[in-house]
Enzyme design. Structure first.
Site, PDB file in Angstrom:
ATOM      1  CB  SER A 138      -0.844   0.002   1.276  1.00  0.00           C
ATOM      2  OG  SER A 138      -1.491   1.248   1.454  1.00  0.00           O
ATOM      3  CE1 TYR A 151      -3.778  -1.846   5.517  1.00  0.00           C
ATOM      4  CE2 TYR A 151      -3.688   0.431   4.760  1.00  0.00           C
ATOM      5  CZ  TYR A 151      -3.827  -0.919   4.484  1.00  0.00           C
ATOM      6  OH  TYR A 151      -4.015  -1.348   3.189  1.00  0.00           O
TER       7      TYR A 151
END
Ligand code: NDP
Length: 253
Positions: A138, A151
């Site tokens: 990501s 995250y």
């Protein structure tokens, strides 16, 4: 088994399902894995009816024994798409629940480690030296944002795993590709992050003209893995035009 085989984790929704369709179209036999059996079976049926080779197998990537048993039952693996993952919560560091951090680390980092370790022997013996590990990290694996600590920490872990593995496998017939998307509007990602709160999930994409779609990301994965085996796309960062960084997003209205 003569057909090139791609194993996809998290194939029950979003980017994983779209990539399964993309790789099946590209001629791969696709092995669809996730925890929800009904979803992967229905996708496998859809692909089989369309003339592709697809099988479904329930697998929790955090369960090492299950991952090893899965790998032992596989006769061939040319591409491993480590896609299973996700975010839980947007709490600041001061208040974040360590259980959420642990869960995110387990799926986004240890899940990738389990799958990669278990399938490396098969990948290394892929005919024609076509073994390919893809890690779907990501842009949160390359920078952070307020509320994104757990995250981002996990996705930084996935990035480090990919980068280290590429160094360690140098000279062997396996390439390591990392795809790092920015904002992708999938059905479940934000809903999972906000524990089913639809209003909060929708707000993530509010006013953004065109977030990436699962198909946009699948397209990049399909492109990267179908380059000739000597071409290693180390890292591909892909964002919607409206998102210039993790913290700069153009919203209309
Ligand atoms: P989804 O929530 O739609 O997909 C997540 C997938 O992971 C599901 O198929 C889920 O299947 C699977 N999964 C979750 N936990 C496990 C587990 N323990 N074992 C096996 N499978 C698991 O989200 P996206 O498609 O949007 O996300 C896919 C990947 O892309 C994730 O790694 C995410 O972090 C990453 N990403 C997403 C972005 C976005 O904006 N959407 C941006 C950048 C990266 P099941 O529940 O059936 O097990």
């Amino acid at each position: 088994m003569t057909t090139r085989t791609a194993v996809i984790t998290g194939a029950s929704s979003g980017i994983g399902a779209a990539t399964a369709r993309q790789l099946a179209e590209a001629g791969f036999r696709v092995v669809l894995t996730a925890r929800r059996q009904d979803r992967i079976e229905s996708l496998a049926n859809e692909l089989t009816e369309a003339g592709h080779e697809a099988v479904a197998q329930v697998l929790d990537v955090t369960d090492r024994a299950a991952v090893d048993a899965f790998a032992a039952g596989l006769d061939r693996c040319d591409v491993l798409f480590n896609n299973a993952g996700g975010a839980l919560g947007t709490d600041p560091v001061a208040h974040a629940d360590p259980a959420d951090w642990r869960r995110m680390y387990e799926v986004n980092v240890l899940g990738v480690l389990h799958m990669t370790q278990a399938l490396l022997p098969a990948l290394a013996t892929s005919p024609g030296g076509e073994g390919t590990v893809v890690v779907l990290s990501s842009t949160a694996g390359h920078g952070t944002y307020e509320g994104g600590s757990g995250y981002a920490a996990a996705k930084h872990g996935a990035h480090v795993l990919a980068e280290t593995l590429r160094l360690e496998l140098c000279g062997q017939p396996v390439r390591v590709i990392e795809i790092a998307p920015g904002m992708v509007r999938t059905e479940e990602f934000a809903l999972t992050r906000f524990r089913g709160d639809r209003a909060k999930a929708d707000k993530v994409y509010e006013g953004v003209a065109e977030p990436l779609t699962a198909e946009d990301v699948a397209d990049t994965v399909g492109w990267a893995v179908t380059r000739p085996p000597h071409v290693n796309v180390d890292l591909l960062v892909v964002r919607p035009r409206a998102q210039a960084s993790n913290t700069k997003v153009h919203r209309e209205g």
